[in-house]
Design a protein around this motif. Structure first.
Motif, PDB file in Angstrom:
ATOM      1  N   ASN A 198      -1.642   6.923  15.029  1.00 25.12           N
ATOM      2  CA  ASN A 198      -1.891   7.937  14.180  1.00 25.12           C
ATOM      3  C   ASN A 198      -1.088   7.920  12.944  1.00 25.12           C
ATOM      4  N   HIS A 199       0.007   7.600  13.248  1.00 25.46           N
ATOM      5  CA  HIS A 199       1.166   7.479  12.008  1.00 25.46           C
ATOM      6  C   HIS A 199       0.788   6.396  11.131  1.00 25.46           C
ATOM      7  N   GLU A 200       0.472   5.144  11.555  1.00 28.04           N
ATOM      8  CA  GLU A 200       0.054   4.003  10.681  1.00 28.04           C
ATOM      9  C   GLU A 200      -1.256   4.471   9.876  1.00 28.04           C
ATOM     10  N   GLN A 201      -2.149   5.052  10.519  1.00 24.31           N
ATOM     11  CA  GLN A 201      -3.479   5.372  10.102  1.00 24.31           C
ATOM     12  C   GLN A 201      -3.059   6.382   8.751  1.00 24.31           C
ATOM     13  N   ARG A 202      -2.298   7.391   9.174  1.00 22.03           N
ATOM     14  CA  ARG A 202      -2.121   8.290   8.019  1.00 22.03           C
ATOM     15  C   ARG A 202      -1.472   7.370   6.712  1.00 22.03           C
ATOM     16  N   GLU A 203      -0.457   6.710   7.110  1.00 21.77           N
ATOM     17  CA  GLU A 203       0.257   5.773   6.222  1.00 21.77           C
ATOM     18  C   GLU A 203      -1.094   4.840   5.388  1.00 21.77           C
ATOM     19  N   TYR A 204      -1.844   4.517   6.003  1.00 17.83           N
ATOM     20  CA  TYR A 204      -2.941   3.519   5.463  1.00 17.83           C
ATOM     21  C   TYR A 204      -3.671   4.346   4.550  1.00 17.83           C
ATOM     22  N   TYR A 205      -4.335   5.741   4.839  1.00 17.67           N
ATOM     23  CA  TYR A 205      -5.471   6.122   4.333  1.00 17.67           C
ATOM     24  C   TYR A 205      -4.745   7.085   3.053  1.00 17.67           C
ATOM     25  N   TYR A 206      -3.357   7.666   3.288  1.00 16.92           N
ATOM     26  CA  TYR A 206      -2.908   8.320   2.538  1.00 16.92           C
ATOM     27  C   TYR A 206      -1.617   7.735   1.671  1.00 16.92           C
ATOM     28  N   SER A 207      -1.254   6.606   1.840  1.00 17.06           N
ATOM     29  CA  SER A 207      -0.223   6.025   1.176  1.00 17.06           C
ATOM     30  C   SER A 207      -0.566   4.612   0.702  1.00 17.06           C
ATOM     31  N   HIS A 208      -0.683   3.628   1.539  1.00 16.23           N
ATOM     32  CA  HIS A 208      -1.099   2.274   1.034  1.00 16.23           C
ATOM     33  C   HIS A 208      -2.229   1.961   0.252  1.00 16.23           C
ATOM     34  N   ILE A 209      -3.412   2.648   0.731  1.00 14.28           N
ATOM     35  CA  ILE A 209      -4.849   2.384   0.102  1.00 14.28           C
ATOM     36  C   ILE A 209      -4.687   3.172  -1.181  1.00 14.28           C
ATOM     37  N   PRO A 210      -4.125   4.428  -1.128  1.00 14.19           N
ATOM     38  CA  PRO A 210      -4.407   5.207  -2.577  1.00 14.19           C
ATOM     39  C   PRO A 210      -3.227   4.428  -3.389  1.00 14.19           C
ATOM     40  N   THR A 211      -2.121   3.837  -3.083  1.00 16.48           N
ATOM     41  CA  THR A 211      -1.407   2.976  -4.066  1.00 16.48           C
ATOM     42  C   THR A 211      -1.990   1.779  -4.648  1.00 16.48           C
ATOM     43  N   ILE A 212      -2.790   1.011  -3.438  1.00 21.55           N
ATOM     44  CA  ILE A 212      -3.365  -0.125  -4.004  1.00 21.55           C
ATOM     45  C   ILE A 212      -4.447   0.017  -4.852  1.00 21.55           C
ATOM     46  N   PHE A 213      -5.322   1.021  -4.405  1.00 14.13           N
ATOM     47  CA  PHE A 213      -6.407   1.036  -5.387  1.00 14.13           C
ATOM     48  C   PHE A 213      -6.293   1.921  -6.717  1.00 14.13           C
ATOM     49  N   GLN A 214      -4.839   2.660  -6.706  1.00 16.39           N
ATOM     50  CA  GLN A 214      -4.403   3.199  -8.095  1.00 16.39           C
ATOM     51  C   GLN A 214      -3.918   1.965  -8.839  1.00 16.39           C
ATOM     52  N   LYS A 215      -3.340   1.003  -8.438  1.00 18.53           N
ATOM     53  CA  LYS A 215      -3.267  -0.484  -9.345  1.00 18.53           C
ATOM     54  C   LYS A 215      -4.186  -1.098  -9.688  1.00 18.53           C
ATOM     55  N   ILE A 216      -5.410  -1.030  -8.958  1.00 16.06           N
ATOM     56  CA  ILE A 216      -6.675  -1.914  -9.210  1.00 16.06           C
ATOM     57  C   ILE A 216      -7.435  -0.764 -10.335  1.00 16.06           C
ATOM     58  N   GLN A 217      -7.161   0.467 -10.065  1.00 19.70           N
ATOM     59  CA  GLN A 217      -7.752   1.257 -11.257  1.00 19.70           C
ATOM     60  C   GLN A 217      -7.165   1.207 -12.448  1.00 19.70           C
ATOM     61  N   GLU A 218      -5.685   1.043 -12.682  1.00 22.96           N
ATOM     62  CA  GLU A 218      -5.274   0.918 -13.881  1.00 22.96           C
ATOM     63  C   GLU A 218      -5.522  -0.401 -14.415  1.00 22.96           C
ATOM     64  N   MET A 219      -5.399  -1.596 -13.552  1.00 26.76           N
ATOM     65  CA  MET A 219      -5.807  -2.924 -14.131  1.00 26.76           C
ATOM     66  C   MET A 219      -7.300  -2.955 -14.689  1.00 26.76           C
ATOM     67  N   GLU A 220      -8.110  -2.189 -13.984  1.00 26.42           N
ATOM     68  CA  GLU A 220      -9.311  -2.073 -14.624  1.00 26.42           C
ATOM     69  C   GLU A 220      -9.462  -1.388 -16.033  1.00 26.42           C
ATOM     70  N   GLU A 221      -8.966  -0.204 -16.006  1.00 28.33           N
ATOM     71  CA  GLU A 221      -8.596   0.557 -17.193  1.00 28.33           C
ATOM     72  C   GLU A 221      -8.170  -0.346 -18.346  1.00 28.33           C
ATOM     73  N   ARG A 222      -7.008  -0.948 -17.982  1.00 27.93           N
ATOM     74  CA  ARG A 222      -6.358  -1.947 -19.130  1.00 27.93           C
ATOM     75  C   ARG A 222      -7.297  -2.733 -19.500  1.00 27.93           C
ATOM     76  N   ARG A 223      -8.229  -3.552 -18.825  1.00 26.18           N
ATOM     77  CA  ARG A 223      -9.161  -4.212 -19.101  1.00 26.18           C
ATOM     78  C   ARG A 223     -10.262  -3.825 -20.013  1.00 26.18           C
ATOM     79  N   ILE A 224     -10.452  -2.608 -19.758  1.00 21.16           N
ATOM     80  CA  ILE A 224     -11.420  -1.857 -20.803  1.00 21.16           C
ATOM     81  C   ILE A 224     -10.956  -1.526 -22.053  1.00 21.16           C
ATOM     82  N   VAL A 225      -9.531  -1.074 -22.110  1.00 22.19           N
ATOM     83  CA  VAL A 225      -9.079  -0.750 -23.370  1.00 22.19           C
ATOM     84  C   VAL A 225      -8.904  -2.162 -24.172  1.00 22.19           C
ATOM     85  N   ARG A 226      -8.446  -3.192 -23.331  1.00 18.16           N
ATOM     86  CA  ARG A 226      -8.383  -4.450 -23.965  1.00 18.16           C
ATOM     87  C   ARG A 226      -9.674  -5.153 -24.672  1.00 18.16           C
ATOM     88  N   MET A 227     -10.691  -4.880 -23.968  1.00 24.84           N
ATOM     89  CA  MET A 227     -12.054  -5.277 -24.596  1.00 24.84           C
ATOM     90  C   MET A 227     -12.420  -4.293 -25.605  1.00 24.84           C
TER      91      MET A 227
END
Length: 592
Positions: A198-227
């Motif tokens: 339960n602890h790992e699952q909370r960390e996964y869905y509320y910490s690890h995945i949001p952090t990774i997806f946030q970085k992916i979102q920023e990467m994609e937004e930089r791509r759009i701005v650069r274009m």
């Protein structure tokens, strides 16, 4: 708005979307690259077009560009050349600022995307491992509980049975206790693993995945701005050259506005004005009286100069022909035989030792223009003479400047002998002085002709002009004697056009008679040491031991020219033959 919270369960779709974004960026790069290629091709075609219509140097087209309309067209061609250069600038800017930069950014983007999704998959694998551990402990706890229940039931059954010994009952009781303890241990283990999951699952869905997806979102937004920034650069690359292109177009408009039709009309007059006076009225010829047909004293023949001797052909006098009257082609008019001109040419020139020199001399004899431009109408002749005088004066000034420079250098050498020998410049100084004297004599000659044309000196007869030696050997005397009598009011010639064409035809026949030059004489013999297959043009095949005549020695290129028969000769490698030169050979033609 965050992909980590809103799209926590869309890992695969985000992976597909980011890959699509990179594909779009690569497609845009390809689009810009093809645009730069089009710009380069367009610029190249514009330059070739401008070059194609540029006037050729030292040609008649170059003379035509003195007219204002032609000058404007030439300015248009030059401006189009600059216009093409701006399209090359567009291509260069787009290549350096968009194509190259975006290509580098795409590689970095791919590496960053790969890193983020690698972290995401690693987090997924970790939570899946924890889930498997939880499931395993859960199943083990369930199994141990069932085993404990069965052991308890078996103990109670054995304890109720009076036929079972006390030892069997004790054994069943101990087995039940063991199973019960195992169940308790499995329960504790399951509870611990469940809490950890339960602890790992909370960390996964509320910490690890949001952090990774946030970085992916920023990467994609930089791509759009650069274009978007690349698209702005794309527009700026065009906008930067618009002012220069505008100047090119303004230059074309300015060139068009500089066209002066009156000036062009005046240039036409200067180019084709003959200087002759229009012909006078023709007198009435009364055929009722037995009198010879006469020509008015106001006609063109008298306007050219009174008292001039008329040229005789076959005993008939020839008057001037009007431009609009057809020439009377009478068979009684005899033309000067070409053989007379050939005889005059051969007697007036030194002996020519080869036929090529003969043909060059003949073409000069029949086709070269007089040095004093006496074949031209007066106005055109004056312009040519003035142009020649100006050119000679420029050459004289150039030589004088060179003489002054050499003189100054000589003075420097005299003052500073260590810098050079003053005597070494005497030869060059003498040569320049001689050139100046030759140019001055040449200029005086043309100035005299110019003064004669402009009326500052009395006109000289053809005989006196020939005796002066100023243009001796330039034109054949029969042609010069007829030159002025052939001029019509419009500056054309009506008398000897057919004679000149006949001379050209006969000259062609004369050339054909001398096409075959005499073969070279043999200067020795040679013996073939090896067999040589002469397959290339200009070579000849030989067989080992064959004897042939040598007609030309090796000039240092490794080939010797030999002859087998009158019609069979060519080159063979010098190393393939042994040559025996005859120093007393006189060129007698002897063939095998």
């Amino acid at each position: 708005m965050s992909w980590g919270t809103e799209l926590w369960d869309q890992f695969d779709n985000l992976e597909k979307h980011t890959q699509w974004g990179i594909d779009i960026l690569e497609k845009y790069i390809k689009f810009v690259k093809e645009r730069t290629e089009i710009e380069l091709s367009y610029a190249k075609q514009l330059r070739n077009l401008s070059k194609k219509y540029q006037p050729k140097k030292n040609s008649k087209e170059e003379e035509e560009y003195r007219y204002t309309a032609c000058k404007a067209f030439l300015s248009t061609l030059n401006e189009m050349n600059d216009y093409a250069g701006q399209h090359e600038v567009i291509s260069e800017n787009m290549t350096s600022q968009i194509t190259v930069e975006l290509a580098r950014y795409v590689q970095e983007l791919k590496q960053e995307r790969k890193s983020h999704f690698h972290d995401g998959r690693k987090a997924q694998q970790h939570i899946e491992t924890c889930w498997k551990q939880l499931e395993s402990s859960k199943r083990r706890f369930e199994r141990d509980c069932k085993e404990a229940d069965r052991a308890q039931q078996y103990f109670e059954k054995m304890d109720a049975d009076i036929n079972v010994t006390k030892a069997d009952v004790e054994k069943a009781r101990q087995q039940a206790q063991i199973r019960h303890q195992m169940a308790e241990d499995s329960k504790a283990d399951y509870s611990s693993i469940l809490q950890k999951f339960n602890h790992e699952q909370r960390e996964y869905y509320y910490s690890h995945i949001p952090t990774i997806f946030q970085k992916i979102q920023e990467m994609e937004e930089r791509r759009i701005v650069r274009m978007g920034e690349s698209m702005k650069t794309y527009a700026e690359a065009d906008r930067q050259v618009v002012p220069i292109i505008g100047k090119c177009l303004d230059g074309i408009v300015k060139a068009a506005e500089s066209i002066d039709q009156k000036n062009d009309s005046q240039l036409v007059i200067e180019a084709y004005k003959s200087g002759f006076e229009p012909p006078g009225d023709i007198e009435f010829e009364d055929y009722t009286q037995p009198m010879k047909r006469t020509i008015s004293e106001n006609s063109l023949s008298n306007s050219r100069g009174e008292g001039k001797a008329e040229l005789k052909f076959g005993g008939k006098s020839k008057g001037k022909l009007w431009p609009f009257i057809k020439k009377n082609k009478s068979p009684k008019q005899q033309k000067e035989p070409l053989s007379h001109r050939f005889n005059e040419f051969m007697t007036s020139k030194p002996k020519i030792h080869c036929f090529r020199s003969l043909k060059r001399g003949l073409s000069l004899k029949l086709g070269a223009a007089p040095e004093d431009f006496s074949n031209l109408p007066p106005e055109q002749r004056r312009k040519k003479l003035q142009q020649k005088v100006d050119e000679l004066n420029k050459d004289i000034q150039k030589e004088m400047d060179q003489r002054d420079a050499i003189t100054k250098m000589k003075d420097v050498y005299l003052k500073n002998p260590q810098m050079g020998d003053p005597a070494s410049l005497d030869h060059k100084l003498t040569e320049v002085s001689q050139n100046i004297e030759k140019l001055r004599l040449e200029a005086q000659k043309f100035e005299a002709w110019l003064a004669e044309v402009e009326g500052r000196l009395p006109a000289r007869s053809e005989q006196a002009r020939r005796q002066s030696g100023m243009y001796d050997g330039q034109t054949a005397p029969p042609v010069n004697n007829c030159a002025q009598d052939r001029e019509s009011p419009d500056g054309s010639y009506t008398e000897e056009q057919s004679q000149e064409s006949e001379v050209k035809v006969l000259a062609t026949d004369f050339d054909d008679e001398f096409d075959d030059e005499e073969p070279l004489p043999a200067i020795g013999t040679c013996k073939a040491l090896y067999t040589f297959d002469g397959q290339n043009e200009g070579t000849i095949s030989v067989v080992e031991g064959e004897t042939l005549y040598v007609i030309e020695e090796d000039k240092g290129d490794g080939w010797t020219r030999i002859r087998r028969s009158e019609d069979e000769e060519g080159y063979v490698p010098t190393s393939y033959v042994e040559v025996y030169l005859d120093k007393n050979a006189k060129g007698a033609k002897t063939y095998i």
